[in-house]
Write a protein that holds these residues in place. Structure first.
Motif, PDB file in Angstrom:
ATOM      1  N   HIS A 286       1.114  -0.963   0.146  1.00  0.00           N
ATOM      2  CA  HIS A 286      -0.372   0.366  -0.464  1.00  0.00           C
ATOM      3  C   HIS A 286       1.153   0.613   0.225  1.00  0.00           C
ATOM      4  CE1 HIS A 286       0.755  -0.560   4.315  1.00  0.00           C
ATOM      5  NE2 HIS A 286       0.810   0.860   4.327  1.00  0.00           N
ATOM      6  N   GLY A 287       0.578   1.704  -0.102  1.00  0.00           N
ATOM      7  CA  GLY A 287       1.321   3.796  -0.481  1.00  0.00           C
ATOM      8  C   GLY A 287       1.353   4.314   0.965  1.00  0.00           C
ATOM      9  N   HIS A 288       1.461   3.744   2.006  1.00  0.00           N
ATOM     10  CA  HIS A 288       2.222   4.559   2.926  1.00  0.00           C
ATOM     11  C   HIS A 288       2.996   4.364   3.007  1.00  0.00           C
ATOM     12  CE1 HIS A 288      -2.323   3.750   5.496  1.00  0.00           C
ATOM     13  NE2 HIS A 288      -2.352   4.585   4.639  1.00  0.00           N
ATOM     14  N   HIS A 289       3.494   5.432   3.578  1.00  0.00           N
ATOM     15  CA  HIS A 289       5.843   5.332   3.604  1.00  0.00           C
ATOM     16  C   HIS A 289       6.529   4.958   3.411  1.00  0.00           C
ATOM     17  CE1 HIS A 289       5.472   6.810   7.404  1.00  0.00           C
ATOM     18  NE2 HIS A 289       7.082   7.338   7.690  1.00  0.00           N
TER      19      HIS A 289
ATOM     20  N   ILE B 280       7.912  -2.953 -10.454  1.00  0.00           N
ATOM     21  CA  ILE B 280       6.546  -2.756  -9.186  1.00  0.00           C
ATOM     22  C   ILE B 280       5.878  -3.215  -9.468  1.00  0.00           C
ATOM     23  CG2 ILE B 280       5.941  -0.469  -8.102  1.00  0.00           C
ATOM     24  CD1 ILE B 280       8.413   1.014  -8.014  1.00  0.00           C
ATOM     25  N   ILE B 281       5.449  -4.365  -8.503  1.00  0.00           N
ATOM     26  CA  ILE B 281       3.988  -4.889  -8.395  1.00  0.00           C
ATOM     27  C   ILE B 281       2.921  -4.293  -6.794  1.00  0.00           C
ATOM     28  CG2 ILE B 281       3.079  -7.818  -8.497  1.00  0.00           C
ATOM     29  CD1 ILE B 281       5.272  -8.591  -8.909  1.00  0.00           C
TER      30      ILE B 281
ATOM     31  N   VAL C   9      10.166   2.986  -5.756  1.00  0.00           N
ATOM     32  CA  VAL C   9      10.786   3.518  -7.252  1.00  0.00           C
ATOM     33  C   VAL C   9      12.439   4.110  -7.234  1.00  0.00           C
ATOM     34  CG1 VAL C   9      10.763   5.940  -8.318  1.00  0.00           C
ATOM     35  CG2 VAL C   9       8.457   4.979  -7.268  1.00  0.00           C
ATOM     36  N   THR C  10      12.971   4.077  -6.236  1.00  0.00           N
ATOM     37  CA  THR C  10      14.846   4.331  -6.197  1.00  0.00           C
ATOM     38  C   THR C  10      15.174   2.503  -6.331  1.00  0.00           C
ATOM     39  OG1 THR C  10      14.207   5.843  -4.134  1.00  0.00           O
ATOM     40  CG2 THR C  10      16.403   4.897  -4.727  1.00  0.00           C
ATOM     41  N   ILE C  11      13.883   2.214  -5.752  1.00  0.00           N
ATOM     42  CA  ILE C  11      14.593   1.035  -6.504  1.00  0.00           C
ATOM     43  C   ILE C  11      14.437  -0.215  -7.814  1.00  0.00           C
ATOM     44  CG2 ILE C  11      15.106  -2.058  -5.246  1.00  0.00           C
ATOM     45  CD1 ILE C  11      14.417  -1.020  -2.634  1.00  0.00           C
ATOM     46  N   ALA C  12      13.525   0.513  -7.758  1.00  0.00           N
ATOM     47  CA  ALA C  12      12.990   0.521  -9.163  1.00  0.00           C
ATOM     48  C   ALA C  12      13.913   0.066 -10.507  1.00  0.00           C
ATOM     49  CB  ALA C  12      11.669  -0.208  -9.240  1.00  0.00           C
ATOM     50  N   LYS C  13      13.897   2.105 -10.065  1.00  0.00           N
ATOM     51  CA  LYS C  13      14.839   2.504 -10.947  1.00  0.00           C
ATOM     52  C   LYS C  13      16.058   1.568 -11.189  1.00  0.00           C
ATOM     53  CE  LYS C  13      12.465   6.845 -11.900  1.00  0.00           C
ATOM     54  NZ  LYS C  13      12.989   7.853 -11.300  1.00  0.00           N
TER      55      LYS C  13
ATOM     56  N   TYR D 294       0.137   5.327  -9.946  1.00  0.00           N
ATOM     57  CA  TYR D 294       0.779   6.465  -8.927  1.00  0.00           C
ATOM     58  C   TYR D 294       2.095   6.659  -9.057  1.00  0.00           C
ATOM     59  CZ  TYR D 294       3.042   8.908  -5.350  1.00  0.00           C
ATOM     60  OH  TYR D 294       4.094  10.090  -4.813  1.00  0.00           O
ATOM     61  N   CYS D 295       3.261   5.518  -9.538  1.00  0.00           N
ATOM     62  CA  CYS D 295       4.119   5.017  -9.092  1.00  0.00           C
ATOM     63  C   CYS D 295       5.145   5.045 -10.452  1.00  0.00           C
ATOM     64  CB  CYS D 295       4.786   3.091  -8.909  1.00  0.00           C
ATOM     65  SG  CYS D 295       4.448   3.234  -7.278  1.00  0.00           S
ATOM     66  N   GLU D 296       4.212   4.941 -12.428  1.00  0.00           N
ATOM     67  CA  GLU D 296       4.825   4.874 -13.017  1.00  0.00           C
ATOM     68  C   GLU D 296       4.412   6.347 -13.558  1.00  0.00           C
ATOM     69  OE1 GLU D 296       1.690   2.225 -15.608  1.00  0.00           O
ATOM     70  OE2 GLU D 296       1.465   3.712 -16.246  1.00  0.00           O
ATOM     71  N   THR D 297       3.673   7.056 -12.707  1.00  0.00           N
ATOM     72  CA  THR D 297       3.781   8.972 -12.662  1.00  0.00           C
ATOM     73  C   THR D 297       5.906   9.029 -13.208  1.00  0.00           C
ATOM     74  OG1 THR D 297       3.197   9.324 -10.804  1.00  0.00           O
ATOM     75  CG2 THR D 297       2.382   9.283 -12.604  1.00  0.00           C
ATOM     76  N   PHE D 298       6.120   8.472 -12.052  1.00  0.00           N
ATOM     77  CA  PHE D 298       7.738   8.377 -12.038  1.00  0.00           C
ATOM     78  C   PHE D 298       8.942   7.601 -12.525  1.00  0.00           C
ATOM     79  CE2 PHE D 298       5.792   8.458  -7.779  1.00  0.00           C
ATOM     80  CZ  PHE D 298       6.355  10.038  -7.470  1.00  0.00           C
ATOM     81  N   GLY D 299       8.375   7.047 -14.120  1.00  0.00           N
ATOM     82  CA  GLY D 299       8.468   6.631 -14.860  1.00  0.00           C
ATOM     83  C   GLY D 299       9.305   4.738 -14.534  1.00  0.00           C
ATOM     84  N   VAL D 300       8.462   4.346 -13.389  1.00  0.00           N
ATOM     85  CA  VAL D 300       9.347   2.950 -13.782  1.00  0.00           C
ATOM     86  C   VAL D 300       8.465   1.735 -13.742  1.00  0.00           C
ATOM     87  CG1 VAL D 300      10.550   3.181 -11.418  1.00  0.00           C
ATOM     88  CG2 VAL D 300       8.018   3.025 -10.787  1.00  0.00           C
TER      89      VAL D 300
END
Ligand code: NI
Ligand code: MN
Length: 228
Positions: free
Chosen positions: A48-51, A68-69, A58-62, A77-83
């Motif tokens: 879930h989205g909680h910090h 990211i599953i 996102v950093t790790i996926a990049k 939401y994650c896709e907007t960061f280009g991952v």
């Protein structure tokens, strides 16, 4: 198969071929045992989205060019960061190169707090992961729910990772009831002692859960590994 606990709700799972990480909150996590830059994985699973769960996903996926599953809205939401992302939703399964993932329900919330705004990211989830014929259940942040009984009937769970910190999730007594319903071979408690609100004497949970004579209860300190 190896489970590596990085503190809070973050686990890295390694098979002979592949590596995945779940809920990688590492930067700013007082319990974290690695830096996001040190992580090398094929996939990043986020409940879930909680910090304290989305964390450094996102950093790790990049860094790793990993997918990211996550539940659909959070994946978007994650896709907007280009991952790269793979969206799923509650009740659905998919065969990935590392194994099979089923998204399970979790009673909780899911949102990203960003610059004073709340961005809702859909429904939170748990994960049932089948890697090399071992079944690992990461419950995510959740309340106790009776459908855990169904998961216990449907699957022979090898390891259940259960939150016991109370306040935001199940507490220790509800955690024991979860063990009773899931009937896993091994239980590893998580999501406690990170913040003052979720401080727990884990020995209480260990004794009560052991008393069911059902599962082995293993307490991992951040940085410790479990071989299965
Ligand atoms: Ni949460
Ligand atoms: Mn949490």
């Amino acid at each position: 198969m190896k489970l590596h606990f990085h503190g809070h709700a973050c686990f890295e799972i390694s098979s002979s071929q592949k590596k995945i990480i779940i809920d990688p909150w590492l930067k700013g996590n007082p319990q974290a045992s690695v830096e996001p830059e040190e992580v090398q994985v094929d996939a990043v699973l986020v409940t879930h989205g909680h910090h304290d769960h989305l964390g450094d996903a996102v950093t790790i996926a990049k860094n790793c060019d990993a997918v990211i599953i996550a539940p659909t809205e959070l994946a978007y939401y994650c896709e907007t960061f280009g991952v790269k992302t793979h969206a799923m939703h509650i009740g659905g399964s998919f065969n990935f190169s590392f194994g099979k993932v089923k998204m399970t329900p979790a009673w909780h919330g899911s949102a990203v707090m960003s610059e004073g705004k709340i961005i809702y990211t859909g429904t939170p989830c748990g994960f049932l992961i089948n890697m090399e014929n071992k079944i690992i259940y990461h419950a995510g942040d959740t309340a106790l729910f009776k459908d855990m009984e169904l998961l216990g009937e449907q699957y022979e769970i090898d390891v259940a990772l259960l939150p016991i910190g109370d306040n935001f999730t199940m507490g220790m007594d509800d955690g024991v009831l979860a063990v009773q319903m899931l009937k896993p071979k091994v239980v590893i408690p998580m999501h406690y002692n990170t913040f003052p609100q979720i401080k727990q004497d884990v020995e209480y949970f260990v004794e009560k859960a052991k008393g069911l004579n059902m599962s082995t209860v293993t307490v991992l300190k951040p940085g410790e590994e479990f071989i299965l």
